[in-house]
Design a protein around this motif. Structure first.
Motif, PDB file in Angstrom:
ATOM      1  N   CYS A  68       0.947  -1.209  -0.010  1.00  0.00           N
ATOM      2  CA  CYS A  68      -0.080   0.012   0.105  1.00  0.00           C
ATOM      3  C   CYS A  68       0.863   1.131  -0.015  1.00  0.00           C
ATOM      4  O   CYS A  68       1.949   0.997   0.339  1.00  0.00           O
ATOM      5  CB  CYS A  68      -1.051  -0.004   1.224  1.00  0.00           C
ATOM      6  N   ASP A  69       0.420   2.331  -0.300  1.00  0.00           N
ATOM      7  CA  ASP A  69       1.209   3.267  -0.473  1.00  0.00           C
ATOM      8  C   ASP A  69       1.830   4.018   0.674  1.00  0.00           C
ATOM      9  O   ASP A  69       2.706   4.580   0.761  1.00  0.00           O
ATOM     10  CB  ASP A  69       0.662   4.727  -1.115  1.00  0.00           C
ATOM     11  N   THR A  70       1.240   3.921   1.834  1.00  0.00           N
ATOM     12  CA  THR A  70       1.728   4.299   3.115  1.00  0.00           C
ATOM     13  C   THR A  70       2.881   3.382   3.562  1.00  0.00           C
ATOM     14  O   THR A  70       3.715   4.000   4.363  1.00  0.00           O
ATOM     15  CB  THR A  70       0.497   4.427   4.307  1.00  0.00           C
ATOM     16  N   CYS A  71       2.727   1.944   3.007  1.00  0.00           N
ATOM     17  CA  CYS A  71       4.113   1.330   3.552  1.00  0.00           C
ATOM     18  C   CYS A  71       5.091   1.656   2.553  1.00  0.00           C
ATOM     19  O   CYS A  71       6.581   1.535   2.730  1.00  0.00           O
ATOM     20  CB  CYS A  71       3.703  -0.152   3.349  1.00  0.00           C
ATOM     21  N   GLN A  72       4.716   1.849   1.437  1.00  0.00           N
ATOM     22  CA  GLN A  72       5.797   1.820   0.096  1.00  0.00           C
ATOM     23  C   GLN A  72       6.434   3.193   0.231  1.00  0.00           C
ATOM     24  O   GLN A  72       7.510   3.647  -0.132  1.00  0.00           O
ATOM     25  CB  GLN A  72       5.196   1.600  -1.116  1.00  0.00           C
ATOM     26  N   ASN A  73       5.561   4.326   0.689  1.00  0.00           N
ATOM     27  CA  ASN A  73       6.156   5.763   0.648  1.00  0.00           C
ATOM     28  C   ASN A  73       5.692   6.513   1.896  1.00  0.00           C
ATOM     29  O   ASN A  73       4.816   7.154   1.708  1.00  0.00           O
ATOM     30  CB  ASN A  73       5.700   6.552  -0.677  1.00  0.00           C
ATOM     31  N   PRO A  74       5.895   6.123   3.267  1.00  0.00           N
ATOM     32  CA  PRO A  74       5.315   6.496   4.209  1.00  0.00           C
ATOM     33  C   PRO A  74       5.372   7.892   4.337  1.00  0.00           C
ATOM     34  O   PRO A  74       6.094   8.941   4.147  1.00  0.00           O
ATOM     35  CB  PRO A  74       6.108   6.094   5.445  1.00  0.00           C
ATOM     36  N   PRO A  75       4.089   8.471   4.671  1.00  0.00           N
ATOM     37  CA  PRO A  75       3.771  10.092   4.858  1.00  0.00           C
ATOM     38  C   PRO A  75       4.301  10.294   6.333  1.00  0.00           C
ATOM     39  O   PRO A  75       4.561   9.641   6.994  1.00  0.00           O
ATOM     40  CB  PRO A  75       2.489   9.971   4.918  1.00  0.00           C
ATOM     41  N   GLN A  76       4.854  11.509   6.332  1.00  0.00           N
ATOM     42  CA  GLN A  76       5.192  12.194   7.432  1.00  0.00           C
ATOM     43  C   GLN A  76       4.324  13.035   8.350  1.00  0.00           C
ATOM     44  O   GLN A  76       3.605  13.779   7.584  1.00  0.00           O
ATOM     45  CB  GLN A  76       6.382  13.021   7.279  1.00  0.00           C
ATOM     46  N   ALA A  77       4.253  12.530   9.532  1.00  0.00           N
ATOM     47  CA  ALA A  77       3.434  13.393  10.555  1.00  0.00           C
ATOM     48  C   ALA A  77       3.989  14.567  11.040  1.00  0.00           C
ATOM     49  O   ALA A  77       5.098  14.662  11.122  1.00  0.00           O
ATOM     50  CB  ALA A  77       2.920  12.318  11.655  1.00  0.00           C
ATOM     51  N   TRP A  78       2.944  15.616  11.299  1.00  0.00           N
ATOM     52  CA  TRP A  78       3.636  16.963  11.832  1.00  0.00           C
ATOM     53  C   TRP A  78       2.522  17.473  12.920  1.00  0.00           C
ATOM     54  O   TRP A  78       1.375  16.976  12.636  1.00  0.00           O
ATOM     55  CB  TRP A  78       4.075  17.668  10.743  1.00  0.00           C
ATOM     56  N   ASP A  79       3.006  18.279  13.701  1.00  0.00           N
ATOM     57  CA  ASP A  79       2.300  19.178  14.552  1.00  0.00           C
ATOM     58  C   ASP A  79       1.803  20.100  13.860  1.00  0.00           C
ATOM     59  O   ASP A  79       2.306  21.320  13.686  1.00  0.00           O
ATOM     60  CB  ASP A  79       3.098  19.345  15.846  1.00  0.00           C
ATOM     61  N   GLY A  80       0.328  20.090  13.473  1.00  0.00           N
ATOM     62  CA  GLY A  80      -0.387  20.906  12.693  1.00  0.00           C
ATOM     63  C   GLY A  80      -1.319  22.064  13.698  1.00  0.00           C
ATOM     64  O   GLY A  80      -2.010  22.531  13.133  1.00  0.00           O
ATOM     65  N   THR A  81      -0.823  22.018  14.864  1.00  0.00           N
ATOM     66  CA  THR A  81      -1.836  22.658  15.890  1.00  0.00           C
ATOM     67  C   THR A  81      -1.985  24.089  15.616  1.00  0.00           C
ATOM     68  O   THR A  81      -2.787  24.812  15.399  1.00  0.00           O
ATOM     69  CB  THR A  81      -1.400  22.443  17.212  1.00  0.00           C
ATOM     70  N   VAL A 124      -3.439  18.839  17.195  1.00  0.00           N
ATOM     71  CA  VAL A 124      -3.875  18.558  16.053  1.00  0.00           C
ATOM     72  C   VAL A 124      -2.488  18.077  15.008  1.00  0.00           C
ATOM     73  O   VAL A 124      -2.157  18.471  14.442  1.00  0.00           O
ATOM     74  CB  VAL A 124      -4.256  19.506  15.209  1.00  0.00           C
ATOM     75  N   PRO A 125      -2.692  16.422  15.169  1.00  0.00           N
ATOM     76  CA  PRO A 125      -1.636  15.839  14.279  1.00  0.00           C
ATOM     77  C   PRO A 125      -1.946  16.041  12.798  1.00  0.00           C
ATOM     78  O   PRO A 125      -3.159  15.693  12.953  1.00  0.00           O
ATOM     79  CB  PRO A 125      -1.748  14.556  14.822  1.00  0.00           C
ATOM     80  N   LEU A 126      -1.212  16.027  11.981  1.00  0.00           N
ATOM     81  CA  LEU A 126      -1.608  16.215  10.580  1.00  0.00           C
ATOM     82  C   LEU A 126      -0.449  15.377   9.807  1.00  0.00           C
ATOM     83  O   LEU A 126       0.496  15.095  10.280  1.00  0.00           O
ATOM     84  CB  LEU A 126      -1.526  17.581  10.015  1.00  0.00           C
ATOM     85  N   ARG A 127      -0.774  15.131   8.393  1.00  0.00           N
ATOM     86  CA  ARG A 127       0.122  14.463   7.690  1.00  0.00           C
ATOM     87  C   ARG A 127       0.387  15.246   6.567  1.00  0.00           C
ATOM     88  O   ARG A 127      -0.188  16.173   5.863  1.00  0.00           O
ATOM     89  CB  ARG A 127      -0.292  13.060   7.233  1.00  0.00           C
ATOM     90  N   HIS A 128       1.578  15.197   6.174  1.00  0.00           N
ATOM     91  CA  HIS A 128       2.346  15.671   4.710  1.00  0.00           C
ATOM     92  C   HIS A 128       1.777  14.891   3.611  1.00  0.00           C
ATOM     93  O   HIS A 128       2.064  13.660   3.865  1.00  0.00           O
ATOM     94  CB  HIS A 128       3.579  15.789   4.814  1.00  0.00           C
ATOM     95  N   ASP A 129       1.247  15.454   2.907  1.00  0.00           N
ATOM     96  CA  ASP A 129       0.728  14.551   1.560  1.00  0.00           C
ATOM     97  C   ASP A 129       2.187  14.202   0.812  1.00  0.00           C
ATOM     98  O   ASP A 129       3.071  14.953   0.601  1.00  0.00           O
ATOM     99  CB  ASP A 129      -0.007  15.434   0.502  1.00  0.00           C
ATOM    100  N   PRO A 130       2.191  12.877   0.785  1.00  0.00           N
ATOM    101  CA  PRO A 130       3.657  12.370   0.282  1.00  0.00           C
ATOM    102  C   PRO A 130       3.712  12.901  -1.395  1.00  0.00           C
ATOM    103  O   PRO A 130       2.862  12.950  -1.988  1.00  0.00           O
ATOM    104  CB  PRO A 130       3.407  10.896   0.272  1.00  0.00           C
ATOM    105  N   ARG A 131       5.113  13.248  -1.644  1.00  0.00           N
ATOM    106  CA  ARG A 131       5.335  13.394  -2.881  1.00  0.00           C
ATOM    107  C   ARG A 131       5.071  12.377  -3.859  1.00  0.00           C
ATOM    108  O   ARG A 131       5.437  11.293  -3.540  1.00  0.00           O
ATOM    109  CB  ARG A 131       6.855  14.044  -3.062  1.00  0.00           C
ATOM    110  N   PRO A 132       4.618  12.305  -5.103  1.00  0.00           N
ATOM    111  CA  PRO A 132       4.406  11.396  -5.995  1.00  0.00           C
ATOM    112  C   PRO A 132       5.647  10.830  -6.513  1.00  0.00           C
ATOM    113  O   PRO A 132       6.669  11.554  -6.568  1.00  0.00           O
ATOM    114  CB  PRO A 132       3.824  12.138  -7.142  1.00  0.00           C
TER     115      PRO A 132
END
Length: 620
Positions: free
Chosen positions: A408-421, A519-527
């Protein structure tokens, strides 16, 4: 259903053949998979069963084999009138005596099927639930011997499901009218709630329940942020699925028509399918998709239930599905043959806005709208997860998975979480000041322009460049602010006015603004570029053919296509791709060796053996 004059007695068990003998001689497989053996033994012995098994898991064998072992005719209740002919054709190719009764037949055809049933000349009889409720059909069934009832697509009994069929509600009466006949209900997808509803409404609470793993390890799940979704789809097809059969789902009929036309203009053989097309056009497009290789069907969710085409290599969604259950069912139409396949979804902020609006405007009471919202929230959570998508998908159906599936894409290209508060506070503060200070509401684009300090004509006209939040978000690009807004909507920290598409605060927004909630958010992974394999990593590599074997495989496909066209049946009815691949790699020298290939049963060996061997050994 009317009461019979006398209750029929339970059909006697056949002494032979055994289920395993049927599996090997008729279907050409050496061994049962998963719980197939237990399910079949239960029904053969006269017991009832409720089976939850993923698409491609071998559900049909669970009633077809008992129908061939038990005395009498297996009656299959199916909502798929348009596919009954293909289902019967596939069985007849295996040497199974099958027929159907539905509204597509003329009187002579119906009379012949009825005669064959009374005479005990049918192993399987397919009926729509509507026809089973007709008194004349019930009388007909009393005139023959019923081996079992199979209720296919059993989730259609769920009144809150998107495939609900009212006539399914009457199928619980089967046990009353024919108490000695075993019943088996089957579905490819059901949450715990739907599972319970099926059992209750079909009077199967005392039946043995079989719940197989919903994992489809051959499918790679990918969800990407929307950015010119048609171009993203076209890139996927050209890079990974050129010439493959696939399904593209769109939310609206207009989008279906437009997307199909765009694909055709870009050299992809595509056809539209939606409820607004004339029935003869829909039937023709479905037949083309089923019977020919490499066709892409662009459709609304009106298309797909019961589609047995095994070589669908991808299912793409250009709009957000309404629920995880619907998403799983639709993606499950890919890779029924077990070969690597792709489930791809393009998802954006506009999808969330549109779905929220549709829920607000839907029929039904407040409880119904809450159920719809809960379904959407689960789908949004799947889209926004930083975990393994397969693990989250299976968790929705109450099943555990360790994660780290590698497919799956989150395993193959893990997104990075960031503090979006802080970013969330800025965006919510902008909405607050527009709404509370100026009694104004605006959409996402305008709010993002305020945050980024863009003095657009609209902003200067409304004097929004005087707001204290003007320009406080110039540290993030527009795309990231839109991602923040999308994720806040998904987390229930922001909502959309369904009438105008403007942003509104929620009760939970105050906790963020008051610094009581992070508010934890995720960076949209780059294609990423194309991965090292076609949809499935190591699994795809394992399924890959050498250049020499690939050439033979294509020659066998050409033979299969010509044979299927001559006989007027879908290509997969002759042989599945998986069987042709095995023939291409093992190169059987004679009929005995060919008979040992998985998927080559006795009838197919007699019918196609000489032809496929001739194609296999033809000079290049």
């Amino acid at each position: 259903m009317t009461e019979p004059d006398a209750a029929p007695t339970a059909p006697a068990l056949a002494v032979a053949p055994t289920p395993l003998e049927v599996l090997r001689t008729v279907f050409g497989y050496e061994a049962f998979r998963g719980e197939q053996q237990q399910i079949i033994d239960t029904v053969v012995a006269g017991g009832d069963a409720l089976v939850l098994m993923p698409t491609g898991g071998g559900k049909s064998l669970c009633y077809q084999i008992p129908a061939l072992v038990r005395r009498g005719t297996g009656v299959v209740v199916s909502p798929l009138i348009a596919l009954m002919q293909d289902q019967v054709d596939a069985l007849e190719t295996l040497g199974v005596r099958a027929g159907f009764l539905n509204s597509t037949q003329n009187p002579d055809e119906r009379r012949e099927v009825e005669r064959a049933y009374r005479a005990g000349e049918l192993d399987l009889l397919y009926l729509a639930p509507e026809r089973l409720g007709v008194p004349s059909t019930a009388r007909l069934l009393d005139e023959g011997t019923i081996a079992l009832f199979a209720i296919d697509e059993a989730h259609c009994v769920s009144q809150w499901g998107h495939d609900f069929r009212p006539d399914y509600l009457r199928l619980g009466e089967l046990a009353e009218r024919w108490p000695g006949v075993p019943r088996i209900a089957l579905t490819a997808t059901a949450t715990r709630q739907t599972h319970e509803e099926i059992a209750t409404r079909l009077a199967l609470t005392e039946a043995r329940h079989f719940v197989a793993s919903f994992d489809r390890p051959n499918i790679t799940y990918r969800i990407v942020p929307k950015d010119n979704p048609f171009r993203q789809l076209l890139d996927l097809l050209r890079a990974e699925h050129a010439g493959d059969a696939g399904i593209v789902y769109c939310l609206s009929r207009a989008s279906v028509e437009k997307t199909a036309q765009q694909l055709v203009e870009n050299g992809v053989r595509a056809l539209p399918y939606h409820a607004g097309l004339p029935s003869d056009v829909r039937a023709a497009h479905q037949a083309t998709f089923l019977r020919e290789d490499g066709v892409v069907m662009v459709a609304t969710i009106a298309f797909g239930m019961g589609i047995d085409k095994p070589d669908v290599r991808f299912v793409a969604h250009l709009d957000l599905p309404k629920s995880v259950e619907g998403y799983y069912q639709e993606t499950g139409r890919a890779g029924r043959d077990g070969l690597p396949s792709t489930a791809w979804l393009a998802y954006g902020l506009s999808d969330v806005v549109q779905q929220r609006r549709m829920i607000a405007e839907s029929d039904g009471d407040a409880a119904h709208r809450r159920r719809l919202a809960a379904h959407l929230d689960a789908m949004l959570a799947l889209c926004e997860t930083v975990e393994c998508r397969r693990a989250q998908l299976l968790r929705y159906f109450g099943q555990d998975h360790p994660g780290g599936c590698g497919a799956c894409d989150t395993c193959q290209n893990p997104p990075q979480a960031w503090d979006g508060t802080i970013a969330a506070q800025k965006l919510l503060s902008a909405v607050y000041r527009l709404e509370r200070e100026r009694n104004q509401r605006f959409g996402v684009g305008h709010v993002v322009d305020i945050l980024r300090g863009k003095a657009t004509p609209k902003i200067t006209q409304w004097r929004h460049d005087e707001l204290t939040v003007f320009g406080v978000g110039d540290d993030l690009p527009e795309a990231q602010w839109r991602s923040v807004a999308r994720q806040l909507l998904a987390q229930g920290l922001l909502e959309v006015d369904p009438a105008h598409g403007t942003l509104l605060l929620t009760e939970a927004s105050g906790d963020v603004l008051g610094r009581r909630r992070e508010v934890p958010l995720r960076h949209d992974p780059r294609p990423q570029g194309r991965t090292t394999s076609r949809s499935g990593g190591a699994r795809a590599e394992a399924a890959a053919l050498s250049d020499g074997d690939q050439a033979v495989f294509e020659r066998l496909r050409a033979w299969r296509a010509a044979t299927a066209k001559e006989q007027g049946v879908p290509a997969y009815v002759v042989f599945h791709d998986a069987t042709l691949r095995a023939v291409a790699t093992e190169r059987p020298a004679d009929l005995d060796a060919l008979g040992g290939i998985s998927g080559v049963g006795r009838a197919k060996l007699d019918r196609y053996g000489e032809g496929i061997l001739a194609a296999l050994h033809a000079p290049d």
